[in-house]
Design a protein around this motif. Sequence first.
Motif, PDB file in Angstrom:
ATOM      1  N   ILE A 122      48.882  13.092  12.222  1.00 33.28           N
ATOM      2  CA  ILE A 122      49.037  14.293  11.396  1.00 33.28           C
ATOM      3  C   ILE A 122      47.656  14.825  11.048  1.00 33.28           C
ATOM      4  N   ASP A 123      47.522  16.139  11.104  1.00 34.20           N
ATOM      5  CA  ASP A 123      46.330  16.803  10.600  1.00 34.20           C
ATOM      6  C   ASP A 123      46.779  17.930   9.682  1.00 34.20           C
ATOM      7  N   PHE A 124      45.984  18.222   8.679  1.00 37.48           N
ATOM      8  CA  PHE A 124      46.246  19.327   7.769  1.00 37.48           C
ATOM      9  C   PHE A 124      45.082  20.293   7.855  1.00 37.48           C
ATOM     10  N   PRO A 528      48.207  -3.872  11.372  1.00 38.28           N
ATOM     11  CA  PRO A 528      47.616  -2.574  11.034  1.00 38.28           C
ATOM     12  C   PRO A 528      47.530  -1.689  12.269  1.00 38.28           C
ATOM     13  N   ASP A 529      47.775  -0.402  12.090  1.00 33.14           N
ATOM     14  CA  ASP A 529      47.902   0.499  13.242  1.00 33.14           C
ATOM     15  C   ASP A 529      47.052   1.755  13.096  1.00 33.14           C
ATOM     16  N   ASN A 530      47.176   2.465  11.994  1.00 34.86           N
ATOM     17  CA  ASN A 530      46.390   3.668  11.722  1.00 34.86           C
ATOM     18  C   ASN A 530      45.726   3.525  10.362  1.00 34.86           C
ATOM     19  N   CYS A 531      44.682   4.313  10.122  1.00 39.42           N
ATOM     20  CA  CYS A 531      44.086   4.324   8.790  1.00 39.42           C
ATOM     21  C   CYS A 531      43.529   5.703   8.490  1.00 39.42           C
ATOM     22  N   ALA A 532      43.299   5.944   7.217  1.00 41.10           N
ATOM     23  CA  ALA A 532      42.691   7.182   6.740  1.00 41.10           C
ATOM     24  C   ALA A 532      41.916   6.849   5.475  1.00 41.10           C
ATOM     25  N   CYS A 582      52.994   6.110  10.439  1.00 42.72           N
ATOM     26  CA  CYS A 582      51.931   6.671  11.284  1.00 42.72           C
ATOM     27  C   CYS A 582      51.179   7.767  10.540  1.00 42.72           C
ATOM     28  N   GLY A 583      50.032   8.112  11.092  1.00 41.08           N
ATOM     29  CA  GLY A 583      49.326   9.345  10.764  1.00 41.08           C
ATOM     30  C   GLY A 583      49.001   9.598   9.321  1.00 41.08           C
ATOM     31  N   PRO A 584      48.601   8.592   8.516  1.00 39.90           N
ATOM     32  CA  PRO A 584      48.269   8.897   7.126  1.00 39.90           C
ATOM     33  C   PRO A 584      47.217  10.001   7.051  1.00 39.90           C
ATOM     34  N   CYS A 585      47.480  10.976   6.187  1.00 40.23           N
ATOM     35  CA  CYS A 585      46.588  12.133   6.069  1.00 40.23           C
ATOM     36  C   CYS A 585      46.579  12.575   4.610  1.00 40.23           C
ATOM     37  N   MET A 586      45.453  12.437   3.964  1.00 40.76           N
ATOM     38  CA  MET A 586      45.325  12.841   2.574  1.00 40.76           C
ATOM     39  C   MET A 586      44.953  14.319   2.500  1.00 40.76           C
ATOM     40  N   ALA A 587      45.647  15.063   1.650  1.00 38.32           N
ATOM     41  CA  ALA A 587      45.305  16.469   1.444  1.00 38.32           C
ATOM     42  C   ALA A 587      43.901  16.570   0.851  1.00 38.32           C
ATOM     43  N   PRO A 588      43.239  17.716   1.018  1.00 34.99           N
ATOM     44  CA  PRO A 588      41.840  17.833   0.573  1.00 34.99           C
ATOM     45  C   PRO A 588      41.618  17.553  -0.908  1.00 34.99           C
TER      46      PRO A 588
END
Length: 641
Positions: A122-124, A528-532, A582-588
Amino acid sequence: MLENDPDDIASNPDPREPVGLLIERRLSRRAALLGLAGAATLTDQLVASAQAQVPVQGGPSSLAFGEVRHQLSQHDAVPEGYETQVVIRWGDPILAEAPAFNPNAQTPAAQAGQFGYNNDYIDFKPLPQGSNTADHGLLCANLEYTNTNLMFAGIGSGSGARIRANAEQSHIERMAHGHAVVEIRKTNGVWGYVRESRYNRRITGDTPMRISGPAAGHALMKTNADPTGTRVLGTLSNCAGGNTPWGTVLVAEENFNGYFGGASAGTGPQGEMHRRYGIVAAAQYPWGRFEDRFNLDKEPNEPNRFGWVVEYDPYDPESVPVKRTALGRVKHEGATHAVSHDGRVVIYCGDDQAMDYVYKFVTARPFNLNDRAANRDMLDEGTLFVAKLQDDGKLEWLPVVHGQGPLTAANGFANQAEVLINTRRAGDLLGATPMDRPEDVETNPVNGRVYVVLTNNTTRAEGNAANPRPRNAHGHIIELIPPRVGNAVDHTATEGRWEIFLMAGKPGQDAGARYHRATSDQGWLSCPDNCAFDSKGRIWIATDGAPTAAGIADGLYAADTAGPGRALTKLFYQAPTGAEVCGPCMAPDDRTMFLAIQHPGEDTGSTFEAPSTRWPDFAEGMPPRPAVIAIVKKDGGIIGS
């Protein structure tokens, strides 16, 4: 990743010394030097960086949420004071011509206009473009693969369910692959998507794309449909991805091998290369029965056109995606950028297979902050490197360049194109360090370190007194530490250091498990698979495979990366049964954590008619639906505060 994935099995014929041996030797030696009572307490004693987080009162971790409990449930779970919101699900219409989702009446045309299946990366991207808006933007999501038995009635279950799809079902599945761009907005604290936005886009397994870079036009890239070797249809098996500082998105092609089959996989002139990439006669998908391009006996070069990093502009729905061959052909997971001290851009990625390698690509020139168009083909010129981790903690980056070292015509490489098309063999010859399934590779914006997420490697049989975990069922995370030039990080350097961040598994039960000594009985993790990272440099770790390896659901964990709470992992989110996080994505603004919940219901015996969960709708007759969720605090506060 694909369930029952054969890519968990090493295809590297000469794995040399695996990274597990190096890890155990270094940890054992460091424990002895530090005089520790037990190596299990080592990671919290490692030297912290200057950006140490301030712990909350009552404990060493800066993360203030109350942990959820390990579980296996039809439902998901978040800490008290938080809530989940479904942003978009498989089948939700995003294009004007797309009908409402009807799981009993899917068509290829309908699926091509709807959100696809098994969302991953995921991308924001904020709207308006270039703003700092955190509540309005574009959600860019990879759509990795399909669960045939959960998409269609009458397929049944079992490992052979996928190949029972007919021609139309296979076409629907191909339309469910690829990528999606969807405008999303938070209104009155609730996230939702904008139907029929001018930005909304579906990239599928049939979308026309351009091939660029050194391998474009090479004989091994040419097919009957594309005699130029510069045009290809579609992108497949898109797992973790990345972006660029000029605003484009990078889509990483991972397990592409499962779509191609035919007798020539093992007997043709490319048989050795196909074996190295896991391509076999019996494909996992039946597409080769219906489309010649997936049949190696008819199109032997078609697989060579997959396994690349694809770049596209999310703000321009008419832009043509480009496969950037200079970044090499492997089973890419992740394509994370870092801007180095001199303005050059570095892309890090892992090759997701047991005993394969970690790579980085360094652009030939700095990017232009003020002229986006000048960066259009930045990823066509530069140098690809593969990592070698030394026993003493030294990190070497070996150039994957024709004419250097063993990458010569005498070893079967006539030019740089052939080095890149057969990148895995190039890494073998260079003596890169075989890793325990390198998946996501991410840069920490606070401390400048690069975190390599290694999911597991149960095929590793080597073991000795210094290596107490010869079968790494639970995985681990490594920090790569580039040198500094003044206050800036030199990501272009060909030498650096490496350290261990954590080794997963249950402390006291799984040999070699190592975290902070204060990790709770709910805070340990597996696979563990993905990280952010959030703006404080804290790591958020998503898992894949914990139900099989450890008997707990996959989830999302968080930890400080420095200070007294370093490697003290805490369980923040627990997925529904069968699902991978999957795809951890923190908002700005750190007030929303987006997650891709992939393949809910992917359990033994689960079918369309009788799934193990009907998450997230829980409606009779509705199958489980992969979805992107937003996790927010009910009071609107900072995640983790």
